[in-house]
Design a protein around this motif. Structure first.
Motif, PDB file in Angstrom:
ATOM      1  N   PHE A 197      -0.758  -6.359   2.615  1.00 38.93           N
ATOM      2  CA  PHE A 197      -0.494  -5.309   1.622  1.00 38.93           C
ATOM      3  C   PHE A 197      -0.853  -5.813   0.233  1.00 38.93           C
ATOM      4  N   ALA A 198      -1.244  -4.856  -0.606  1.00 35.85           N
ATOM      5  CA  ALA A 198      -1.526  -5.191  -2.005  1.00 35.85           C
ATOM      6  C   ALA A 198      -0.644  -4.304  -2.885  1.00 35.85           C
ATOM      7  N   VAL A 199       0.115  -4.958  -3.795  1.00 34.15           N
ATOM      8  CA  VAL A 199       0.972  -4.205  -4.716  1.00 34.15           C
ATOM      9  C   VAL A 199       0.357  -4.320  -6.109  1.00 34.15           C
ATOM     10  N   HIS A 200       0.059  -3.162  -6.717  1.00 34.40           N
ATOM     11  CA  HIS A 200      -0.498  -3.168  -8.073  1.00 34.40           C
ATOM     12  C   HIS A 200       0.568  -2.689  -9.053  1.00 34.40           C
ATOM     13  N   THR A 201       0.701  -3.422 -10.162  1.00 32.79           N
ATOM     14  CA  THR A 201       1.741  -3.069 -11.146  1.00 32.79           C
ATOM     15  C   THR A 201       1.102  -2.543 -12.427  1.00 32.79           C
ATOM     16  N   GLY A 230       4.624  -9.305   6.041  1.00 30.62           N
ATOM     17  CA  GLY A 230       5.269  -8.242   6.808  1.00 30.62           C
ATOM     18  C   GLY A 230       6.030  -7.272   5.927  1.00 30.62           C
ATOM     19  N   ILE A 231       6.490  -6.181   6.595  1.00 28.84           N
ATOM     20  CA  ILE A 231       7.129  -5.053   5.889  1.00 28.84           C
ATOM     21  C   ILE A 231       8.409  -5.474   5.155  1.00 28.84           C
ATOM     22  N   ASP A 232       9.245  -6.282   5.809  1.00 28.03           N
ATOM     23  CA  ASP A 232      10.531  -6.655   5.201  1.00 28.03           C
ATOM     24  C   ASP A 232      10.324  -7.399   3.892  1.00 28.03           C
ATOM     25  N   LYS A 233       9.461  -8.389   3.915  1.00 29.28           N
ATOM     26  CA  LYS A 233       9.231  -9.170   2.700  1.00 29.28           C
ATOM     27  C   LYS A 233       8.529  -8.334   1.633  1.00 29.28           C
ATOM     28  N   LEU A 234       7.663  -7.382   2.083  1.00 28.88           N
ATOM     29  CA  LEU A 234       7.005  -6.479   1.127  1.00 28.88           C
ATOM     30  C   LEU A 234       8.085  -5.700   0.368  1.00 28.88           C
ATOM     31  N   ASN A 235       9.081  -5.194   1.144  1.00 29.59           N
ATOM     32  CA  ASN A 235      10.162  -4.433   0.493  1.00 29.59           C
ATOM     33  C   ASN A 235      10.978  -5.318  -0.433  1.00 29.59           C
TER      34      ASN A 235
END
Lengths: 310, 277
Positions: free
Chosen positions: A233-237, A268-273
């Motif tokens: 996943f990529a999170v852009h701020t 994974g999803i948990d750490k992404l959250n």
């Protein structure tokens, strides 16, 4: 009924001089359904052309069976509704474009006459070859020959078309035209079996692909599913990340890739959250969260490398 | 089948060798028109004289040109099978809903039919010229069209099998040259010439075996000329009269040659049907 159906296909060649046995296909089982554009991928010598040749009874399998429209390929009638464009096809050079289509049309079971002539006009028009129809094909360019080959494969309006490197030697505009034609054929419920080295093209056209390596089927599935990169996943701020936030993110995922306004995680999803919560609690506005996708080329290279290592 | 035959015709006509082939035939026809004189010194010949003269010209022409015509025809058609087997051509042909035996038979018949038409042109013209000049209209000479085509068909079966197994036009032509101009003529005179020099039974057996096994294109000519002149033809064995020196041909040669053609083509079809391309 499947359009193409193979059961445990196995093909062994004996090399001419060394007399060594080479496995071109190993226990190959797969099906293709009506209306699909199916792409066959693999490095040179993977067995792609062998597979197409077996399906058209040009080559015979050592073991196993293959059917087209439920009829065993050993029966020549199985090829009644089939069109084929071979790689490096060679048409009789003394014929004109129009005569080539007429000749292969009749071999495909079409009757000479106004109906076939109408279809020839249509095909030549579709391929922008109308003005060359009376010209001997020895004067055609590579791209024109390829388009004529494609016209030949579609002339009898077959339900299944095998295309071996259809855009080989065709310029980018011609390639786009061919892709559009294939999409048009698909919209009419026809099935296309495509063998191409141009992975970006396969990705654009195909619904489903199979990857072959050394005669083995090593991956098969929908293009969309195969190219999805799981857990990446990529999170852009909106704001630039502070050192404090970066350290908190690293505490959650030590392998995260952190840029000025971007965090990449494969944890994974948990750490992404967990990362999103940290950003939100630190007052960082999130612009987007995307699941990353691989290109078909990336997938292909990874899968082949992995298989070769194994 | 008709589509492949028609395309074989196109292929033949596209070859430059055929232009040469037809120019040669046209020259032969022109020679017949301008150089062959059927008039006697006194004026008009008797019918019996005309008949004899026409037969002499016809059989003389066949004796000189028979093997050459077969060989030229083989040279011009020998590439049909290897060119059909080229990569990119054969794949496309087999991918069509036609059985492999049908593809091969059509190609074979296309070549034979083309040679037949060429023979109609050449031998038909010669017959017409001789008949017009002599006033003696005997259609038996036209049988040579069929016999020459049949002799070609037999020899072409060898081209087919060599073409399928080696994909080489040159090898097919060389083998045929050897058979038509060397081996078969030697085998034909084995009793009169070879056996007078060789006494070894094994060698004699080998010569006999090869004679009965291989096609006999030259002996097709002997049968044809015998049919034209009305000479006797034995059923199974050729013979020669020591006193008169007359040689009587037999039907054995065409029969065994046709059997050879059938066996060769049957094997070619089997080979072609099983081969991976």
């Amino acid at each position: 009924m499947h359009v193409i159906e193979t059961q445990n296909l196995y093909k062994e060649y004996t090399q001419k001089f060394s007399k060594q046995k080479v496995n071109a296909l190993n226990d190959f089982t797969f099906n293709v359904e009506q209306g699909e554009i199916f792409g066959l991928l693999g490095p040179n010598g993977a067995g792609k052309t062998t597979l197409i040749k077996i399906l058209l009874a040009i080559t015979f399998p050592t073991n196993g069976s293959a059917k087209l429209f439920g009829t065993d390929v050993k029966n020549h009638k199985a090829k009644t509704k089939v069109g084929y464009l071979p790689e490096n096809h060679k048409f009789p050079s003394y014929l004109t474009g129009e005569q080539v289509l007429s000749y292969y049309g009749q071999l495909s079971g079409m009757r000479a006459g106004s109906e076939m002539n109408k279809r020839i006009d249509e095909m030549l028009g579709m391929m922008n070859l109308t003005q060359w129809r009376k010209t001997k094909i020895k004067k055609y360019s590579k791209g024109m020959m390829q388009k004529l080959g494609l016209a030949q494969s579609m002339l009898s309006d077959p339900d299944l078309i095998f295309l071996d490197e259809p855009t080989d030697g065709v310029d980018p505009i011609g390639r786009k035209e061919i892709r559009d034609i294939l999409a048009q054929i698909k919209s009419r419920g026809k099935t296309i079996f495509l063998n191409s080295h141009l992975l970006s093209e396969v990705e654009m056209i195909c619904d489903r692909v199979a990857i072959l390596n050394k005669g083995d089927l090593i991956k098969e599935g929908n293009v969309e599913d195969l190219t999805k990169a799981e857990n990446i996943f990529a999170v852009h701020t909106v704001e630039t990340l502070t050192m404090e936030i970066k350290q908190k993110v690293l505490a959650i995922d030590g392998n995260a890739g952190i840029g000025e306004k971007e965090i990449n995680t494969e944890a994974g999803i948990d750490k992404l959250n967990g990362i999103i919560d940290t950003l939100r609690s630190g007052g960082v506005k999130i612009q987007s969260v995307n699941q990353k996708t691989n290109t078909l080329e990336e997938l292909f290279i990874n899968v082949i490398k992995k298989d070769n290592t194994n | 089948m008709l589509t492949i035959i028609q395309n074989t015709f196109r292929e033949a006509l596209a070859k430059k060798i055929f232009i040469g082939y037809y120019i040669f035939y046209a020259i032969v026809i022109l020679i017949m028109i301008f150089l062959v004189n059927m008039d006697s010194v006194e004026g008009v010949m008797s019918l019996a004289d005309s008949k004899m003269l026409v037969h002499q010209v016809e059989t003389g022409f066949l004796t000189i040109s028979w093997n050459l015509i077969i060989f030229f025809s083989l040279i011009s058609t020998a590439s049909f099978i290897p060119s059909m087997l080229e990569k990119g051509t054969i794949d496309l042909l087999i991918s069509k809903p036609i059985s492999r035996p049908m593809i091969l038979i059509s190609k074979y018949l296309g070549a034979v039919l083309f040679v037949f038409i060429s023979m109609v042109f050449l031998l038909g013209s010669i017959w017409l010229i001789l008949s017009l000049k002599s006033g003696f209209w005997d259609p038996t000479f036209l049988l040579s069209i069929l016999w020459l085509t049949l002799a070609f068909a037999v020899m072409y079966s060898i081209v087919v099998i060599i073409g399928l197994t080696t994909q080489s036009t040159v090898v097919a032509i060389l083998v045929n040259f050897f058979l038509i101009f060397v081996l078969c003529p030697v085998l034909s005179v084995r009793e009169a010439v070879v056996f007078s020099l060789v006494t070894n039974e094994t060698v004699r057996f080998v010569f006999d075996f090869l004679y009965y096994l291989l096609p006999k294109p030259g002996e097709f000519r002997d049968v044809t000329t015998s049919l034209i002149t009305g000479d006797t033809i034995n059923m199974w064995k050729s013979s020669s009269n020591a006193e008169t020196g007359l040689f009587t041909v037999s039907w054995l040669s065409p029969i065994s040659s046709v059997l050879f053609l059938l066996v060769t083509m049957a094997y070619s079809i089997y080979f072609f049907s099983k081969k991976d391309y």
